[in-house]
Design an enzyme around this catalytic site. Structure first.
Site, PDB file in Angstrom:
ATOM      1  N   MET A   1      -8.658   9.518  -7.037  1.00 18.14           N
ATOM      2  CA  MET A   1      -9.932   8.870  -6.749  1.00 18.14           C
ATOM      3  C   MET A   1      -9.795   7.350  -6.725  1.00 18.14           C
ATOM      4  O   MET A   1      -8.993   6.767  -7.448  1.00 18.14           O
ATOM      5  CB  MET A   1     -10.968   9.245  -7.811  1.00 18.14           C
ATOM      6  CG  MET A   1     -10.536   8.961  -9.244  1.00 18.14           C
ATOM      7  SD  MET A   1     -11.846   9.164 -10.456  1.00 18.14           S
ATOM      8  CE  MET A   1     -12.628   7.534 -10.354  1.00 18.14           C
ATOM      9  N   ALA A   2     -10.565   6.753  -5.845  1.00 11.94           N
ATOM     10  CA  ALA A   2     -10.747   5.310  -5.907  1.00 11.94           C
ATOM     11  C   ALA A   2     -11.768   5.018  -6.993  1.00 11.94           C
ATOM     12  O   ALA A   2     -12.560   5.891  -7.380  1.00 11.94           O
ATOM     13  CB  ALA A   2     -11.242   4.790  -4.561  1.00 11.94           C
TER      14      ALA A   2
ATOM     15  N   LYS B   1     -19.146   1.323 -15.212  1.00 15.64           N
ATOM     16  CA  LYS B   1     -18.081   2.225 -15.658  1.00 15.64           C
ATOM     17  C   LYS B   1     -16.903   2.182 -14.680  1.00 15.64           C
ATOM     18  O   LYS B   1     -15.742   2.055 -15.073  1.00 15.64           O
ATOM     19  CB  LYS B   1     -18.620   3.650 -15.802  1.00 15.64           C
ATOM     20  CG  LYS B   1     -19.652   3.802 -16.898  1.00 15.64           C
ATOM     21  CD  LYS B   1     -20.151   5.242 -17.007  1.00 15.64           C
ATOM     22  CE  LYS B   1     -21.199   5.368 -18.116  1.00 15.64           C
ATOM     23  NZ  LYS B   1     -21.710   6.756 -18.244  1.00 15.64           N
TER      24      LYS B   1
ATOM     25  N   HIS C   1       0.850  -1.194   0.000  1.00 12.97           N
ATOM     26  CA  HIS C   1       0.000   0.000   0.000  1.00 12.97           C
ATOM     27  C   HIS C   1       0.882   1.239   0.000  1.00 12.97           C
ATOM     28  O   HIS C   1       1.754   1.390   0.843  1.00 12.97           O
ATOM     29  CB  HIS C   1      -0.897  -0.017   1.244  1.00 12.97           C
ATOM     30  CG  HIS C   1      -1.872   1.102   1.302  1.00 12.97           C
ATOM     31  ND1 HIS C   1      -1.571   2.317   1.883  1.00 12.97           N
ATOM     32  CD2 HIS C   1      -3.144   1.204   0.857  1.00 12.97           C
ATOM     33  CE1 HIS C   1      -2.621   3.110   1.800  1.00 12.97           C
ATOM     34  NE2 HIS C   1      -3.587   2.460   1.178  1.00 12.97           N
TER      35      HIS C   1
END
Length: 317
Positions: A179-180, A230, A120
Protein backbone atom coordinates in the site's frame (compact mmCIF):
# COMPACT_ATOMS: atom_id res chain seq x y z
CA UNK A 1 -16.93 2.16 -23.99
CA UNK A 2 -13.37 1.44 -25.12
CA UNK A 3 -12.44 -2.25 -24.92
CA UNK A 4 -8.89 -2.58 -23.54
CA UNK A 5 -6.30 -4.24 -25.74
CA UNK A 6 -4.98 -7.55 -24.40
CA UNK A 7 -1.44 -8.79 -24.88
CA UNK A 8 0.32 -12.08 -24.24
CA UNK A 9 2.17 -11.20 -21.02
CA UNK A 10 5.20 -13.34 -21.76
CA UNK A 11 5.67 -11.76 -25.18
CA UNK A 12 5.19 -8.31 -23.68
CA UNK A 13 7.74 -9.06 -20.96
CA UNK A 14 10.26 -10.23 -23.56
CA UNK A 15 9.57 -7.09 -25.61
CA UNK A 16 10.14 -4.83 -22.60
CA UNK A 17 13.33 -6.68 -21.74
CA UNK A 18 14.63 -6.22 -25.28
CA UNK A 19 13.79 -2.51 -25.19
CA UNK A 20 15.91 -2.07 -22.06
CA UNK A 21 18.76 -4.06 -23.61
CA UNK A 22 18.68 -1.74 -26.61
CA UNK A 23 18.92 1.17 -24.14
CA UNK A 24 22.18 -0.20 -22.75
CA UNK A 25 20.92 -2.35 -19.87
CA UNK A 26 22.62 -5.73 -19.48
CA UNK A 27 20.49 -8.78 -20.24
CA UNK A 28 19.99 -9.96 -16.64
CA UNK A 29 19.08 -6.49 -15.33
CA UNK A 30 16.72 -5.91 -18.26
CA UNK A 31 14.96 -9.17 -17.43
CA UNK A 32 14.52 -8.13 -13.79
CA UNK A 33 13.05 -4.72 -14.66
CA UNK A 34 10.72 -6.17 -17.30
CA UNK A 35 9.50 -8.84 -14.86
CA UNK A 36 8.86 -6.18 -12.23
CA UNK A 37 6.71 -4.15 -14.63
CA UNK A 38 4.75 -7.12 -15.99
CA UNK A 39 4.09 -8.55 -12.53
CA UNK A 40 2.54 -5.24 -11.53
CA UNK A 41 0.20 -5.33 -14.53
CA UNK A 42 -0.72 -8.96 -13.87
CA UNK A 43 -1.74 -8.00 -10.33
CA UNK A 44 -3.91 -5.19 -11.72
CA UNK A 45 -1.58 -2.42 -10.53
CA UNK A 46 -1.27 -0.77 -13.93
CA UNK A 47 0.09 2.44 -12.36
CA UNK A 48 3.37 0.55 -11.74
CA UNK A 49 3.36 -1.65 -14.83
CA UNK A 50 4.48 -1.23 -18.43
CA UNK A 51 3.27 2.38 -18.27
CA UNK A 52 6.52 3.13 -16.38
CA UNK A 53 8.75 1.90 -19.22
CA UNK A 54 8.93 5.26 -20.97
CA UNK A 55 10.04 7.24 -17.92
CA UNK A 56 12.70 4.64 -17.03
CA UNK A 57 14.05 4.81 -20.58
CA UNK A 58 14.00 8.60 -20.62
CA UNK A 59 15.97 8.79 -17.37
CA UNK A 60 18.52 6.35 -18.79
CA UNK A 61 18.77 8.46 -21.95
CA UNK A 62 19.25 11.66 -19.91
CA UNK A 63 21.93 9.98 -17.73
CA UNK A 64 19.67 10.20 -14.69
CA UNK A 65 19.93 6.41 -14.23
CA UNK A 66 23.17 4.49 -14.71
CA UNK A 67 22.39 0.93 -15.88
CA UNK A 68 26.11 0.10 -15.83
CA UNK A 69 26.59 1.02 -12.16
CA UNK A 70 28.13 -1.41 -9.69
CA UNK A 71 25.88 -1.96 -6.67
CA UNK A 72 28.19 -1.80 -3.65
CA UNK A 73 28.07 -2.83 0.01
CA UNK A 74 29.01 0.12 2.24
CA UNK A 75 28.75 -1.62 5.59
CA UNK A 76 27.95 -5.15 6.71
CA UNK A 77 27.78 -7.34 9.78
CA UNK A 78 26.03 -10.62 10.50
CA UNK A 79 22.46 -9.36 10.16
CA UNK A 80 22.56 -5.73 8.96
CA UNK A 81 23.74 -4.46 5.58
CA UNK A 82 23.82 -1.04 3.94
CA UNK A 83 24.08 -1.07 0.16
CA UNK A 84 24.53 1.73 -2.33
CA UNK A 85 22.67 1.29 -5.60
CA UNK A 86 24.93 3.91 -7.18
CA UNK A 87 21.96 5.06 -9.27
CA UNK A 88 21.21 1.74 -10.96
CA UNK A 89 17.62 0.87 -11.93
CA UNK A 90 15.48 0.55 -8.82
CA UNK A 91 14.18 -2.96 -9.51
CA UNK A 92 17.75 -4.20 -9.96
CA UNK A 93 18.90 -2.56 -6.72
CA UNK A 94 15.83 -3.85 -4.87
CA UNK A 95 16.36 -7.39 -6.13
CA UNK A 96 19.98 -7.31 -4.93
CA UNK A 97 18.88 -6.04 -1.51
CA UNK A 98 16.27 -8.79 -1.33
CA UNK A 99 18.81 -11.51 -2.14
CA UNK A 100 21.11 -10.28 0.62
CA UNK A 101 18.26 -9.98 3.14
CA UNK A 102 16.96 -13.52 2.49
CA UNK A 103 20.46 -15.02 2.61
CA UNK A 104 21.30 -13.28 5.89
CA UNK A 105 17.93 -14.14 7.45
CA UNK A 106 18.37 -17.82 6.60
CA UNK A 107 21.72 -17.81 8.42
CA UNK A 108 20.86 -15.54 11.36
CA UNK A 109 17.07 -15.71 11.68
CA UNK A 110 16.43 -12.11 10.67
CA UNK A 111 18.15 -9.48 8.59
CA UNK A 112 17.84 -5.81 7.71
CA UNK A 113 19.13 -4.32 4.48
CA UNK A 114 19.11 -0.56 4.05
CA UNK A 115 19.48 0.95 0.58
CA UNK A 116 20.53 4.34 -0.70
CA UNK A 117 21.31 5.62 -4.17
CA UNK A 118 18.36 3.83 -5.78
CA UNK A 119 15.46 4.75 -8.06
CA UNK A 120 11.77 3.89 -8.32
CA UNK A 121 11.76 0.14 -7.64
CA UNK A 122 8.28 -0.91 -8.75
CA UNK A 123 5.76 -2.59 -6.47
CA UNK A 124 6.61 -3.94 -3.05
CA UNK A 125 4.63 -7.09 -3.90
CA UNK A 126 7.26 -7.98 -6.51
CA UNK A 127 9.72 -8.62 -3.67
CA UNK A 128 7.18 -10.09 -1.26
CA UNK A 129 6.26 -12.89 -3.64
CA UNK A 130 9.89 -13.92 -4.01
CA UNK A 131 10.36 -14.00 -0.23
CA UNK A 132 7.20 -16.03 0.27
CA UNK A 133 8.53 -18.62 -2.18
CA UNK A 134 11.46 -18.99 0.24
CA UNK A 135 9.11 -19.36 3.25
CA UNK A 136 10.20 -16.00 4.64
CA UNK A 137 8.29 -13.07 6.09
CA UNK A 138 9.33 -9.84 4.41
CA UNK A 139 8.64 -6.18 5.10
CA UNK A 140 9.69 -3.64 2.47
CA UNK A 141 9.63 0.13 2.86
CA UNK A 142 10.58 2.76 0.30
CA UNK A 143 10.46 6.50 0.21
CA UNK A 144 9.55 8.59 -2.82
CA UNK A 145 9.67 12.16 -4.07
CA UNK A 146 7.47 14.75 -2.39
CA UNK A 147 3.87 14.53 -3.54
CA UNK A 148 1.93 14.65 -0.26
CA UNK A 149 1.48 17.53 2.21
CA UNK A 150 1.90 17.25 5.98
CA UNK A 151 -1.43 17.16 7.77
CA UNK A 152 -3.01 20.59 7.46
CA UNK A 153 -0.57 21.65 4.75
CA UNK A 154 -1.09 22.49 1.09
CA UNK A 155 2.22 21.96 -0.70
CA UNK A 156 3.90 18.56 -1.08
CA UNK A 157 6.62 17.70 1.44
CA UNK A 158 6.72 13.92 1.76
CA UNK A 159 6.30 10.99 -0.62
CA UNK A 160 3.46 8.49 -0.91
CA UNK A 161 5.98 6.17 0.72
CA UNK A 162 4.85 2.55 0.27
CA UNK A 163 4.64 -0.14 2.94
CA UNK A 164 4.61 -3.80 1.89
CA UNK A 165 4.46 -6.96 4.02
CA UNK A 166 4.30 -10.56 2.79
CA UNK A 167 3.62 -13.66 4.91
CA UNK A 168 3.34 -17.20 3.54
CA UNK A 169 0.39 -19.51 4.13
CA UNK A 170 -0.31 -23.14 3.27
CA UNK A 171 -3.40 -24.01 1.24
CA UNK A 172 -4.74 -20.47 1.47
CA UNK A 173 -3.33 -17.52 -0.43
CA UNK A 174 -0.45 -15.77 1.34
CA UNK A 175 -0.95 -12.49 3.16
CA UNK A 176 0.14 -9.65 0.89
CA UNK A 177 -0.16 -6.01 1.94
CA UNK A 178 1.26 -3.52 -0.54
CA UNK A 179 0.00 0.00 0.00
CA UNK A 180 0.91 3.60 -0.54
CA UNK A 181 0.53 5.84 2.49
CA UNK A 182 -1.63 8.15 0.39
CA UNK A 183 -5.31 7.59 -0.32
CA UNK A 184 -4.17 6.33 -3.72
CA UNK A 185 -0.83 5.85 -5.48
CA UNK A 186 0.09 8.95 -7.50
CA UNK A 187 0.64 6.63 -10.47
CA UNK A 188 -3.12 6.07 -10.64
CA UNK A 189 -3.64 9.80 -11.03
CA UNK A 190 -1.01 9.84 -13.78
CA UNK A 191 -2.88 7.06 -15.58
CA UNK A 192 -6.19 8.95 -15.20
CA UNK A 193 -4.58 12.10 -16.62
CA UNK A 194 -3.23 10.15 -19.59
CA UNK A 195 -6.70 8.75 -20.26
CA UNK A 196 -8.41 12.11 -19.78
CA UNK A 197 -10.47 10.74 -16.90
CA UNK A 198 -11.58 12.39 -13.66
CA UNK A 199 -10.47 11.06 -10.28
CA UNK A 200 -12.69 10.50 -7.22
CA UNK A 201 -13.11 13.39 -4.81
CA UNK A 202 -10.85 12.91 -1.80
CA UNK A 203 -7.84 11.60 -3.69
CA UNK A 204 -6.04 14.93 -4.02
CA UNK A 205 -6.06 18.70 -3.74
CA UNK A 206 -5.02 21.27 -6.35
CA UNK A 207 -2.08 23.68 -5.98
CA UNK A 208 -4.25 26.07 -3.93
CA UNK A 209 -5.37 23.36 -1.49
CA UNK A 210 -8.85 22.87 -2.94
CA UNK A 211 -10.33 19.36 -3.33
CA UNK A 212 -10.35 18.37 -7.01
CA UNK A 213 -11.54 15.65 -9.36
CA UNK A 214 -9.37 16.90 -12.21
CA UNK A 215 -6.37 14.58 -12.61
CA UNK A 216 -4.12 17.26 -14.14
CA UNK A 217 -4.92 19.74 -11.36
CA UNK A 218 -4.18 16.98 -8.85
CA UNK A 219 -0.76 16.38 -10.40
CA UNK A 220 0.01 20.08 -9.99
CA UNK A 221 -1.20 19.91 -6.37
CA UNK A 222 -0.86 17.12 -3.80
CA UNK A 223 -2.22 13.67 -3.14
CA UNK A 224 -3.69 13.20 0.33
CA UNK A 225 -2.51 10.81 3.07
CA UNK A 226 -4.70 7.82 3.84
CA UNK A 227 -6.43 8.27 7.18
CA UNK A 228 -5.29 11.88 7.48
CA UNK A 229 -2.63 12.29 10.21
CA UNK A 230 -2.29 8.50 10.60
CA UNK A 231 -1.17 8.01 7.01
CA UNK A 232 1.07 11.05 7.28
CA UNK A 233 2.70 9.62 10.41
CA UNK A 234 3.29 6.24 8.77
CA UNK A 235 4.79 7.97 5.73
CA UNK A 236 7.14 9.87 8.04
CA UNK A 237 8.47 6.76 9.77
CA UNK A 238 9.04 5.09 6.38
CA UNK A 239 10.95 8.17 5.22
CA UNK A 240 13.05 8.09 8.39
CA UNK A 241 13.98 4.39 8.05
CA UNK A 242 14.39 4.31 4.27
CA UNK A 243 15.86 7.80 3.87
CA UNK A 244 17.28 9.43 6.99
CA UNK A 245 18.76 6.20 8.41
CA UNK A 246 20.23 4.86 5.15
CA UNK A 247 21.81 8.08 3.92
CA UNK A 248 19.44 8.31 0.96
CA UNK A 249 17.35 11.36 0.14
CA UNK A 250 14.36 12.15 2.36
CA UNK A 251 11.43 14.56 2.20
CA UNK A 252 12.15 17.19 -0.43
CA UNK A 253 15.60 15.70 -1.05
CA UNK A 254 14.21 12.71 -2.95
CA UNK A 255 14.22 14.00 -6.50
CA UNK A 256 11.17 13.67 -8.72
CA UNK A 257 11.74 11.27 -11.61
CA UNK A 258 9.27 13.13 -13.86
CA UNK A 259 10.50 16.66 -13.19
CA UNK A 260 14.15 16.70 -12.08
CA UNK A 261 16.53 16.18 -15.01
CA UNK A 262 19.66 17.42 -13.31
CA UNK A 263 20.10 15.04 -10.37
CA UNK A 264 19.53 11.32 -9.64
CA UNK A 265 16.55 10.45 -7.46
CA UNK A 266 18.55 8.94 -4.56
CA UNK A 267 15.59 6.88 -3.37
CA UNK A 268 16.01 4.81 -0.18
CA UNK A 269 14.61 1.37 0.65
CA UNK A 270 14.46 -0.75 3.81
CA UNK A 271 14.14 -4.55 3.77
CA UNK A 272 13.41 -6.68 6.85
CA UNK A 273 13.39 -10.47 6.38
CA UNK A 274 12.38 -13.00 9.06
CA UNK A 275 13.01 -16.75 9.02
CA UNK A 276 9.81 -18.39 10.29
CA UNK A 277 11.63 -21.61 11.20
CA UNK A 278 13.30 -19.75 14.06
CA UNK A 279 9.88 -19.50 15.72
CA UNK A 280 8.26 -22.80 14.73
CA UNK A 281 8.37 -25.38 11.91
CA UNK A 282 7.22 -23.77 8.67
CA UNK A 283 4.44 -26.32 8.13
CA UNK A 284 3.04 -25.61 11.60
CA UNK A 285 3.07 -21.89 10.83
CA UNK A 286 1.35 -22.41 7.49
CA UNK A 287 -1.42 -24.44 9.13
CA UNK A 288 -1.92 -21.68 11.69
CA UNK A 289 -2.04 -19.09 8.91
CA UNK A 290 -4.59 -21.18 7.01
CA UNK A 291 -6.76 -21.38 10.13
CA UNK A 292 -6.43 -17.64 10.68
CA UNK A 293 -7.43 -16.81 7.10
CA UNK A 294 -10.35 -19.26 7.10
CA UNK A 295 -11.71 -17.82 10.33
CA UNK A 296 -11.66 -14.37 8.75
CA UNK A 297 -13.47 -15.66 5.66
CA UNK A 298 -16.21 -17.14 7.88
CA UNK A 299 -16.89 -13.72 9.38
CA UNK A 300 -20.42 -12.52 8.69
CA UNK A 301 -20.55 -10.16 5.73
CA UNK A 302 -22.34 -6.83 5.71
CA UNK A 303 -25.37 -6.98 3.43
CA UNK A 304 -25.36 -3.92 1.21
CA UNK A 305 -28.47 -2.93 -0.70
CA UNK A 306 -27.93 -2.30 -4.40
CA UNK A 307 -29.73 0.98 -3.81
CA UNK A 308 -26.96 2.36 -1.61
CA UNK A 309 -23.19 2.48 -1.81
CA UNK A 310 -21.11 0.85 0.92
CA UNK A 311 -20.34 4.27 2.43
CA UNK A 312 -24.03 5.20 2.47
CA UNK A 313 -24.86 1.90 4.13
CA UNK A 314 -22.32 2.51 6.88
CA UNK A 315 -23.79 5.94 7.57
CA UNK A 316 -27.19 4.33 8.10
CA UNK A 317 -25.95 1.84 10.71
Amino acid sequence: MTIPTRYDWEKLQNFCSEVFIQAGVDKESAKVVAESLIQADLRGVDSHGVVRTAIYLKRIEKNMINPAAEISIESEDEAVVLINGNNHLGAVVGTKALEIALHKAQKKGAAIVGVKGSNHFGTGAFYLQKAIEKNMILMVLSNASQTMPPTGGIRPFIGTNPLAIGIPAGEEDPFLLDMATSVVARGKIIVAAQKGEDIPLGWAIDKDGNPTTNANDALEGSVLPVGGPKGYGISMFIDILAGVLTGAGFGKYVNNMYENWEEPQNVGHFFLAIDIDRFMPIETFKKRMDLYIREIKKNQKLRVSKKFSFQEKLRRI
